[in-house]
Scaffold this motif. Sequence first.
Motif, PDB file in Angstrom:
ATOM      1  N   LYS A  57       0.824  -1.209   0.000  1.00 57.74           N
ATOM      2  CA  LYS A  57       0.000   0.000   0.000  1.00 57.74           C
ATOM      3  C   LYS A  57       0.861   1.263   0.000  1.00 57.74           C
ATOM      4  CE  LYS A  57      -4.070  -1.979   2.253  1.00 57.74           C
ATOM      5  NZ  LYS A  57      -4.889  -1.989   3.474  1.00 57.74           N
ATOM      6  N   ILE A  58       1.935   1.252   0.753  1.00 61.45           N
ATOM      7  CA  ILE A  58       2.840   2.402   0.821  1.00 61.45           C
ATOM      8  C   ILE A  58       3.475   2.654  -0.542  1.00 61.45           C
ATOM      9  CG2 ILE A  58       5.033   3.216   1.789  1.00 61.45           C
ATOM     10  CD1 ILE A  58       4.143   1.705   4.402  1.00 61.45           C
ATOM     11  N   VAL A  59       3.939   1.596  -1.184  1.00 65.62           N
ATOM     12  CA  VAL A  59       4.583   1.736  -2.500  1.00 65.62           C
ATOM     13  C   VAL A  59       3.577   2.237  -3.538  1.00 65.62           C
ATOM     14  CG1 VAL A  59       5.675   0.457  -4.386  1.00 65.62           C
ATOM     15  CG2 VAL A  59       6.395   0.058  -2.032  1.00 65.62           C
ATOM     16  N   LYS A  60       2.382   1.684  -3.543  1.00 65.08           N
ATOM     17  CA  LYS A  60       1.357   2.114  -4.502  1.00 65.08           C
ATOM     18  C   LYS A  60       0.965   3.574  -4.285  1.00 65.08           C
ATOM     19  CE  LYS A  60      -0.511  -2.469  -5.319  1.00 65.08           C
ATOM     20  NZ  LYS A  60      -0.622  -2.713  -6.738  1.00 65.08           N
ATOM     21  N   ARG A  61       0.825   3.977  -3.036  1.00 65.42           N
ATOM     22  CA  ARG A  61       0.478   5.365  -2.730  1.00 65.42           C
ATOM     23  C   ARG A  61       1.597   6.315  -3.173  1.00 65.42           C
ATOM     24  NH1 ARG A  61       0.274   5.704   2.881  1.00 65.42           N
ATOM     25  NH2 ARG A  61      -1.457   4.253   2.788  1.00 65.42           N
ATOM     26  N   ALA A  62       2.837   5.940  -2.930  1.00 67.03           N
ATOM     27  CA  ALA A  62       3.965   6.781  -3.332  1.00 67.03           C
ATOM     28  C   ALA A  62       4.046   6.899  -4.853  1.00 67.03           C
ATOM     29  CB  ALA A  62       5.268   6.203  -2.770  1.00 67.03           C
ATOM     30  N   ALA A  63       3.785   5.793  -5.568  1.00 68.10           N
ATOM     31  CA  ALA A  63       3.799   5.830  -7.032  1.00 68.10           C
ATOM     32  C   ALA A  63       2.706   6.754  -7.554  1.00 68.10           C
ATOM     33  CB  ALA A  63       3.625   4.424  -7.594  1.00 68.10           C
ATOM     34  N   LYS A  64       1.544   6.685  -6.951  1.00 65.50           N
ATOM     35  CA  LYS A  64       0.436   7.542  -7.368  1.00 65.50           C
ATOM     36  C   LYS A  64       0.788   9.013  -7.143  1.00 65.50           C
ATOM     37  CE  LYS A  64      -4.529   8.195  -6.826  1.00 65.50           C
ATOM     38  NZ  LYS A  64      -5.751   7.753  -6.136  1.00 65.50           N
ATOM     39  N   GLN A  65       1.362   9.320  -5.988  1.00 68.00           N
ATOM     40  CA  GLN A  65       1.755  10.699  -5.684  1.00 68.00           C
ATOM     41  C   GLN A  65       2.837  11.195  -6.630  1.00 68.00           C
ATOM     42  OE1 GLN A  65       2.849  10.543  -1.543  1.00 68.00           O
ATOM     43  NE2 GLN A  65       0.740  10.840  -0.849  1.00 68.00           N
ATOM     44  N   ALA A  66       3.677  10.283  -7.126  1.00 66.66           N
ATOM     45  CA  ALA A  66       4.750  10.646  -8.052  1.00 66.66           C
ATOM     46  C   ALA A  66       4.260  10.718  -9.495  1.00 66.66           C
ATOM     47  CB  ALA A  66       5.892   9.638  -7.941  1.00 66.66           C
ATOM     48  N   GLY A  67       2.983  10.382  -9.715  1.00 63.07           N
ATOM     49  CA  GLY A  67       2.431  10.432 -11.064  1.00 63.07           C
ATOM     50  C   GLY A  67       2.778   9.229 -11.920  1.00 63.07           C
ATOM     51  N   ILE A  68       3.178   8.137 -11.295  1.00 57.95           N
ATOM     52  CA  ILE A  68       3.515   6.918 -12.026  1.00 57.95           C
ATOM     53  C   ILE A  68       2.225   6.153 -12.266  1.00 57.95           C
ATOM     54  CG2 ILE A  68       4.759   4.728 -11.935  1.00 57.95           C
ATOM     55  CD1 ILE A  68       6.793   6.200 -10.099  1.00 57.95           C
ATOM     56  N   ARG A  69       1.940   5.875 -13.522  1.00 59.69           N
ATOM     57  CA  ARG A  69       0.681   5.210 -13.863  1.00 59.69           C
ATOM     58  C   ARG A  69       0.823   3.708 -14.032  1.00 59.69           C
ATOM     59  NH1 ARG A  69      -0.547   9.820 -17.917  1.00 59.69           N
ATOM     60  NH2 ARG A  69      -1.532  11.332 -16.535  1.00 59.69           N
ATOM     61  N   LYS A  70       2.043   3.235 -14.223  1.00 63.10           N
ATOM     62  CA  LYS A  70       2.253   1.797 -14.393  1.00 63.10           C
ATOM     63  C   LYS A  70       2.056   1.068 -13.071  1.00 63.10           C
ATOM     64  CE  LYS A  70       5.425   2.004 -18.264  1.00 63.10           C
ATOM     65  NZ  LYS A  70       6.707   1.554 -18.791  1.00 63.10           N
ATOM     66  N   LYS A  71       1.801  -0.221 -13.168  1.00 60.99           N
ATOM     67  CA  LYS A  71       1.657  -1.045 -11.976  1.00 60.99           C
ATOM     68  C   LYS A  71       3.022  -1.151 -11.282  1.00 60.99           C
ATOM     69  CE  LYS A  71       0.232  -5.617 -10.467  1.00 60.99           C
ATOM     70  NZ  LYS A  71      -0.163  -6.959 -10.880  1.00 60.99           N
ATOM     71  N   VAL A  72       3.035  -0.888  -9.990  1.00 63.68           N
ATOM     72  CA  VAL A  72       4.278  -0.962  -9.226  1.00 63.68           C
ATOM     73  C   VAL A  72       4.082  -1.859  -8.015  1.00 63.68           C
ATOM     74  CG1 VAL A  72       5.120   1.305  -9.932  1.00 63.68           C
ATOM     75  CG2 VAL A  72       3.733   1.088  -7.873  1.00 63.68           C
ATOM     76  N   SER A  73       5.187  -2.363  -7.523  1.00 62.78           N
ATOM     77  CA  SER A  73       5.180  -3.220  -6.345  1.00 62.78           C
ATOM     78  C   SER A  73       6.531  -3.088  -5.653  1.00 62.78           C
ATOM     79  CB  SER A  73       4.943  -4.679  -6.757  1.00 62.78           C
ATOM     80  OG  SER A  73       6.059  -5.158  -7.464  1.00 62.78           O
ATOM     81  N   PRO A  74       6.658  -3.571  -4.433  1.00 59.94           N
ATOM     82  CA  PRO A  74       7.972  -3.578  -3.787  1.00 59.94           C
ATOM     83  C   PRO A  74       8.998  -4.359  -4.618  1.00 59.94           C
ATOM     84  CG  PRO A  74       6.278  -3.949  -2.158  1.00 59.94           C
ATOM     85  CD  PRO A  74       5.606  -3.996  -3.503  1.00 59.94           C
ATOM     86  N   HIS A  75       8.547  -5.404  -5.281  1.00 57.21           N
ATOM     87  CA  HIS A  75       9.446  -6.195  -6.128  1.00 57.21           C
ATOM     88  C   HIS A  75       9.962  -5.344  -7.293  1.00 57.21           C
ATOM     89  CE1 HIS A  75      11.067 -10.002  -7.572  1.00 57.21           C
ATOM     90  NE2 HIS A  75      10.684  -9.646  -8.787  1.00 57.21           N
ATOM     91  N   THR A  76       9.107  -4.503  -7.852  1.00 58.76           N
ATOM     92  CA  THR A  76       9.524  -3.599  -8.921  1.00 58.76           C
ATOM     93  C   THR A  76      10.654  -2.698  -8.438  1.00 58.76           C
ATOM     94  OG1 THR A  76       7.238  -3.545  -9.746  1.00 58.76           O
ATOM     95  CG2 THR A  76       8.719  -1.831 -10.544  1.00 58.76           C
ATOM     96  N   LEU A  77      10.511  -2.168  -7.241  1.00 58.50           N
ATOM     97  CA  LEU A  77      11.553  -1.287  -6.697  1.00 58.50           C
ATOM     98  C   LEU A  77      12.870  -2.040  -6.521  1.00 58.50           C
ATOM     99  CD1 LEU A  77       9.622   0.644  -3.933  1.00 58.50           C
ATOM    100  CD2 LEU A  77      10.291   1.471  -6.186  1.00 58.50           C
ATOM    101  N   ARG A  78      12.778  -3.248  -6.066  1.00 54.01           N
ATOM    102  CA  ARG A  78      13.989  -4.039  -5.833  1.00 54.01           C
ATOM    103  C   ARG A  78      14.806  -4.204  -7.099  1.00 54.01           C
ATOM    104  NH1 ARG A  78      14.225 -10.334  -4.445  1.00 54.01           N
ATOM    105  NH2 ARG A  78      16.468 -10.519  -4.314  1.00 54.01           N
TER     106      ARG A  78
END
Length: 82
Positions: A57-78
Motif C-alpha cells: 500500500k505504501i509503495v502504490k500510494r507513493a507511485a500515485k503521488q509521483a504520477g507513475i501510472r504503471k503497476k508498481v510493487s515492492p518487487h519492482t523497486l527491488r
Amino acid sequence: DRMLIHIKDGKGNKDRYTILSHNLLTDLRKYYLIFRPKEYLLEGEMGKKYSPTSVQKIVKRAAKQAGIRKKVSPHTLRHSFA
C-alpha cells in the motif's frame, strides 16, 4: 564505512545487503533522531514490523503521488533502483 544496509528477515526470511547512498544515510539519520525506532528501523504501528500488505500500500500510494501510472510493487523497486 562500506555504505551497505543489512536487511534482516526480508522476503522468505532471508537476510540481504544493499547499497546505501550518502543522501539516504543523511535522511535516515534525520528520521532516526525524530522517530527513535526501538526494534526495527522502519516501524509500523505499535513498534511492529510492517506487513507485506502495508508495504504494498505504501509503495502504490507513493507511485500515485509521483504520477507513475504503471503497476508498481515492492518487487519492482527491488529490481529498478540501480
